[in-house]
Design a protein around this motif. Structure first.
Motif, PDB file in Angstrom:
ATOM      1  N   GLY A 263      49.770  -0.255   5.751  1.00 47.58           N
ATOM      2  CA  GLY A 263      48.404   0.413   5.897  1.00 47.58           C
ATOM      3  C   GLY A 263      47.908   0.987   4.601  1.00 47.58           C
ATOM      4  N   GLY A 264      48.682   1.819   3.966  1.00 45.77           N
ATOM      5  CA  GLY A 264      48.405   2.195   2.579  1.00 45.77           C
ATOM      6  C   GLY A 264      48.005   1.232   1.825  1.00 45.77           C
ATOM      7  N   CYS A 270      41.586  -2.591  -0.597  1.00 45.59           N
ATOM      8  CA  CYS A 270      40.084  -2.412  -0.300  1.00 45.59           C
ATOM      9  C   CYS A 270      39.656  -1.434  -1.000  1.00 45.59           C
ATOM     10  N   LEU A 271      40.209  -0.449  -1.495  1.00 45.13           N
ATOM     11  CA  LEU A 271      39.631   0.650  -2.354  1.00 45.13           C
ATOM     12  C   LEU A 271      39.262   0.185  -3.738  1.00 45.13           C
ATOM     13  N   ALA A 288      33.001   9.274  -5.563  1.00 39.64           N
ATOM     14  CA  ALA A 288      33.299   8.886  -4.316  1.00 39.64           C
ATOM     15  C   ALA A 288      34.479   8.254  -4.323  1.00 39.64           C
ATOM     16  N   THR A 289      34.731   7.363  -5.416  1.00 43.54           N
ATOM     17  CA  THR A 289      36.048   6.817  -5.264  1.00 43.54           C
ATOM     18  C   THR A 289      37.248   7.802  -5.491  1.00 43.54           C
ATOM     19  N   GLY A 294      41.728   9.987  -2.708  1.00 39.46           N
ATOM     20  CA  GLY A 294      42.454  11.269  -2.111  1.00 39.46           C
ATOM     21  C   GLY A 294      42.716  11.158  -0.515  1.00 39.46           C
ATOM     22  N   ALA A 295      41.641  10.647   0.239  1.00 45.35           N
ATOM     23  CA  ALA A 295      41.756  10.406   1.625  1.00 45.35           C
ATOM     24  C   ALA A 295      43.179   9.509   1.964  1.00 45.35           C
ATOM     25  N   LEU A 296      42.853   8.525   1.190  1.00 47.53           N
ATOM     26  CA  LEU A 296      43.926   7.503   1.098  1.00 47.53           C
ATOM     27  C   LEU A 296      45.486   7.901   1.191  1.00 47.53           C
ATOM     28  N   ILE A 297      45.709   8.682  -0.160  1.00 43.74           N
ATOM     29  CA  ILE A 297      46.889   9.389  -0.353  1.00 43.74           C
ATOM     30  C   ILE A 297      47.063  10.187   0.977  1.00 43.74           C
ATOM     31  N   ALA A 298      46.308  11.093   1.260  1.00 44.11           N
ATOM     32  CA  ALA A 298      46.640  12.140   2.450  1.00 44.11           C
ATOM     33  C   ALA A 298      47.132  11.521   3.717  1.00 44.11           C
TER      34      ALA A 298
END
Length: 330
Positions: A263-264, A270-271, A288-289, A294-298
């Motif tokens: 998932g990551g 996609c990022l 924004a990037t 940061g949200a993905l890492i979290a």
């Protein structure tokens, strides 16, 4: 019965793909030598840089599929699809090397009838490669290639890799500047581009050749394609670490860790694609990037922590005594 070994006998590996890897591997060295001895520059990069990068990528890709198809050796359709992948890879690389020798751009070049024909052949080989990957991915949905963590790593890696291949088609359309040149009669013979927001051939990162002034679709293309190596290697690494870390001996836990990583990895692909489509260089992310990263890492960290915590609780939970143990007199 124990799970199949993660490393099948090399004699069972897919031979056409191994042959493609063996034929392409020497060009890693040949291209490096060419970069030193041949001072020609094409689209802002040494003319042998592209053959070098594609040689490395094709060797990794072909060897990985050869290994994975050993787990599907009794499935004739998957084996034939593997052979199609091998042929498509070889055709694409022959065109790339041939155009480098001629001093011509291989990708997007329609300047002459020969260039257009070669680009058409290359584009067709990529389309065939994509379809063959779809076939193998469909087989993998229902077939196991080893222990569950490896099987799910392969399934996820194949799906993300398909997405990565598909990103290449975003590069083939004419840019706004190219459409304008077709209208005003200044067309230079190139339709398509790797970069977004800038012209191909500007300042780039070393080795990769990715743009440092605009977006670059090759980043997401590269990241996505090589999920096919990254995720299975993670599954194998977790299996090896299980010998030292008792918590990882639980196959269900390793499978869940692989799924979190998948998932990551999909999120990362996609990022960087989103970043490139906005014309933003990889090393110059905006707010924004950075927020999305940061949200993905979290999310990945939280998912990993949840899996580990649940695994530890399960390991501490006492097992329920069976009927014999429960009825034993003191």
């Amino acid at each position: 019965m124990s799970d199949p070994a993660p490393w099948p006998d090399v004699r069972q590996w897919h031979r056409p793909l191994l042959l493609v890897a063996a034929v392409t591997a020497p060009f890693v060295v040949i291209s490096l030598v060419g970069t030193v001895l041949d001072d020609r520059v094409l689209v802002g990069a040494p003319i042998w840089a592209k053959p070098f990068k594609f040689a490395v990528s094709i060797v990794l890709y072909a060897v990985t599929w050869s290994w994975l198809l050993a787990g599907l050796r009794r499935h004739r359709l998957a084996r034939w699809a593997g052979t199609v992948i091998a042929v498509a890879l070889l055709v694409e690389y022959v065109v790339i090397v041939g155009q480098a020798v001629r001093g011509r751009q291989s990708h997007f070049n329609v300047a002459t009838p020969l260039d257009a024909t070669l680009w058409g052949i290359m584009g067709s080989s990529i389309a065939v490669l994509f379809v063959a990957n779809v076939v193998v991915a469909a087989v993998l949905v229902r077939r196991r290639v080893g222990p569950r963590p490896l099987t799910w790593a392969v399934r996820a890696g194949a799906a993300i890799s398909l997405f990565g291949i598909g990103i290449a088609f975003l590069m083939t359309g004419p840019t706004p500047a190219q459409r304008q040149s077709l209208r005003d009669g200044t067309f230079t013979g190139v339709v398509g581009a790797h970069s977004v927001g800038v012209t191909d051939g500007g300042p780039v990162l070393p080795v990769t050749g990715w743009s440092t002034t605009g977006g670059d679709l090759r980043i997401a293309h590269f990241v996505g394609i090589h999920a096919l190596q990254a995720l299975p290697l993670l599954a194998v690494l977790l299996t090896l670490l299980a010998a030292r870390l008792p918590l990882l001996r639980d196959e269900d836990l390793r499978t869940r860790l692989v799924l979190v990583a998948a998932g990551g990895y999909a999120g990362l692909t996609c990022l960087v694609l989103w970043q490139a489509l906005r014309g933003q260089p990889l090393l110059r992310p905006d707010g924004a990037t950075l927020a999305a990263a940061g949200a993905l890492i979290a999310l990945v960290a939280a998912g990993t922590a949840a899996v580990v915590i649940a695994g530890r609780r399960g390991a501490r939970r006492p097992s329920t005594p069976g009927p014999a143990a429960g009825g034993r007199s003191r």
